[in-house]
Scaffold this motif. Structure first.
Motif, PDB file in Angstrom:
ATOM      1  N   LYS A 148       0.830  -1.210   0.000  1.00 14.55           N
ATOM      2  CA  LYS A 148       0.000   0.000   0.000  1.00 14.55           C
ATOM      3  C   LYS A 148       0.866   1.261   0.000  1.00 14.55           C
ATOM      4  O   LYS A 148       0.620   2.199  -0.759  1.00 14.55           O
ATOM      5  CB  LYS A 148      -0.910  -0.031   1.236  1.00 14.55           C
ATOM      6  CG  LYS A 148      -1.958   1.016   1.290  1.00 14.55           C
ATOM      7  CD  LYS A 148      -2.847   0.779   2.502  1.00 14.55           C
ATOM      8  CE  LYS A 148      -3.804   1.916   2.736  1.00 14.55           C
ATOM      9  NZ  LYS A 148      -4.620   1.710   3.928  1.00 14.55           N
ATOM     10  N   VAL A 149       1.898   1.296   0.845  1.00 16.94           N
ATOM     11  CA  VAL A 149       2.807   2.446   0.914  1.00 16.94           C
ATOM     12  C   VAL A 149       3.565   2.591  -0.403  1.00 16.94           C
ATOM     13  O   VAL A 149       3.717   3.694  -0.927  1.00 16.94           O
ATOM     14  CB  VAL A 149       3.787   2.305   2.101  1.00 16.94           C
ATOM     15  CG1 VAL A 149       4.884   3.347   2.028  1.00 16.94           C
ATOM     16  CG2 VAL A 149       3.036   2.416   3.415  1.00 16.94           C
ATOM     17  N   GLN A 207       2.659   1.659  -3.426  1.00 22.02           N
ATOM     18  CA  GLN A 207       1.760   2.167  -4.466  1.00 22.02           C
ATOM     19  C   GLN A 207       1.517   3.666  -4.303  1.00 22.02           C
ATOM     20  O   GLN A 207       1.529   4.413  -5.285  1.00 22.02           O
ATOM     21  CB  GLN A 207       0.430   1.419  -4.430  1.00 22.02           C
ATOM     22  CG  GLN A 207       0.537  -0.002  -4.902  1.00 22.02           C
ATOM     23  CD  GLN A 207      -0.741  -0.792  -4.697  1.00 22.02           C
ATOM     24  OE1 GLN A 207      -1.626  -0.390  -3.940  1.00 22.02           O
ATOM     25  NE2 GLN A 207      -0.837  -1.926  -5.361  1.00 22.02           N
ATOM     26  N   LYS A 208       1.298   4.103  -3.081  1.00 23.01           N
ATOM     27  CA  LYS A 208       1.054   5.524  -2.837  1.00 23.01           C
ATOM     28  C   LYS A 208       2.298   6.354  -3.166  1.00 23.01           C
ATOM     29  O   LYS A 208       2.206   7.428  -3.751  1.00 23.01           O
ATOM     30  CB  LYS A 208       0.626   5.743  -1.382  1.00 23.01           C
ATOM     31  CG  LYS A 208       0.178   7.143  -1.088  1.00 23.01           C
ATOM     32  CD  LYS A 208      -1.032   7.537  -1.908  1.00 23.01           C
ATOM     33  CE  LYS A 208      -1.495   8.928  -1.573  1.00 23.01           C
ATOM     34  NZ  LYS A 208      -2.553   9.388  -2.468  1.00 23.01           N
ATOM     35  N   GLU A 216       2.553   6.823  -6.847  1.00 24.95           N
ATOM     36  CA  GLU A 216       1.601   7.844  -7.291  1.00 24.95           C
ATOM     37  C   GLU A 216       2.151   9.250  -7.064  1.00 24.95           C
ATOM     38  O   GLU A 216       2.015  10.127  -7.916  1.00 24.95           O
ATOM     39  CB  GLU A 216       0.278   7.711  -6.538  1.00 24.95           C
ATOM     40  CG  GLU A 216      -0.558   6.532  -6.924  1.00 24.95           C
ATOM     41  CD  GLU A 216      -1.810   6.416  -6.069  1.00 24.95           C
ATOM     42  OE1 GLU A 216      -2.305   7.463  -5.572  1.00 24.95           O
ATOM     43  OE2 GLU A 216      -2.279   5.284  -5.885  1.00 24.95           O
ATOM     44  N   LEU A 217       2.767   9.471  -5.902  1.00 32.09           N
ATOM     45  CA  LEU A 217       3.312  10.792  -5.585  1.00 32.09           C
ATOM     46  C   LEU A 217       4.472  11.156  -6.500  1.00 32.09           C
ATOM     47  O   LEU A 217       4.640  12.312  -6.876  1.00 32.09           O
ATOM     48  CB  LEU A 217       3.769  10.836  -4.122  1.00 32.09           C
ATOM     49  CG  LEU A 217       2.675  10.769  -3.062  1.00 32.09           C
ATOM     50  CD1 LEU A 217       3.298  10.679  -1.673  1.00 32.09           C
ATOM     51  CD2 LEU A 217       1.757  11.971  -3.151  1.00 32.09           C
ATOM     52  N   GLN A 264       3.012   8.456   7.509  1.00 34.42           N
ATOM     53  CA  GLN A 264       2.710   9.649   6.723  1.00 34.42           C
ATOM     54  C   GLN A 264       3.671   9.781   5.562  1.00 34.42           C
ATOM     55  O   GLN A 264       4.851   9.476   5.681  1.00 34.42           O
ATOM     56  CB  GLN A 264       2.828  10.860   7.643  1.00 34.42           C
ATOM     57  CG  GLN A 264       2.433  12.176   7.051  1.00 34.42           C
ATOM     58  CD  GLN A 264       2.394  13.255   8.119  1.00 34.42           C
ATOM     59  OE1 GLN A 264       1.913  13.044   9.226  1.00 34.42           O
ATOM     60  NE2 GLN A 264       2.907  14.426   7.789  1.00 34.42           N
ATOM     61  N   LYS A 314       4.488  15.366   0.419  1.00 40.00           N
ATOM     62  CA  LYS A 314       4.983  15.756  -0.900  1.00 40.00           C
ATOM     63  C   LYS A 314       5.130  17.270  -0.934  1.00 40.00           C
ATOM     64  O   LYS A 314       4.170  18.001  -0.681  1.00 40.00           O
ATOM     65  CB  LYS A 314       3.999  15.307  -1.976  1.00 40.00           C
ATOM     66  CG  LYS A 314       4.365  15.725  -3.374  1.00 40.00           C
ATOM     67  CD  LYS A 314       3.316  15.221  -4.348  1.00 40.00           C
ATOM     68  CE  LYS A 314       3.532  15.764  -5.730  1.00 40.00           C
ATOM     69  NZ  LYS A 314       2.464  15.336  -6.648  1.00 40.00           N
TER      70      LYS A 314
END
Length: 47
Positions: free
Chosen positions: A9-10, A12-13, A16-17, A37, A40
């Motif tokens: 999950k981390v 993938q996020k 995305e960033l 956390q 960005k």
């Protein structure tokens, strides 16, 4: 939730960033061995 699931999950996020970040930084905040956390900071360059 398993730690492998959390890592996925981390990851993938984070992807995305980063995919549309031209200039700036991404900070990963960890507490008790877990990512809690993602920050960005994007800079806009004016030419």
């Amino acid at each position: 939730m398993t730690s492998e699931h959390e890592f996925t999950k981390v990851s993938q996020k984070l992807q995305e960033l980063l995919k549309d970040l031209q200039y700036g930084s991404v900070t990963v905040v960890v507490q008790d061995g877990k990512v809690i956390q993602l920050e960005k900071n994007e800079k806009v360059r004016i030419k």
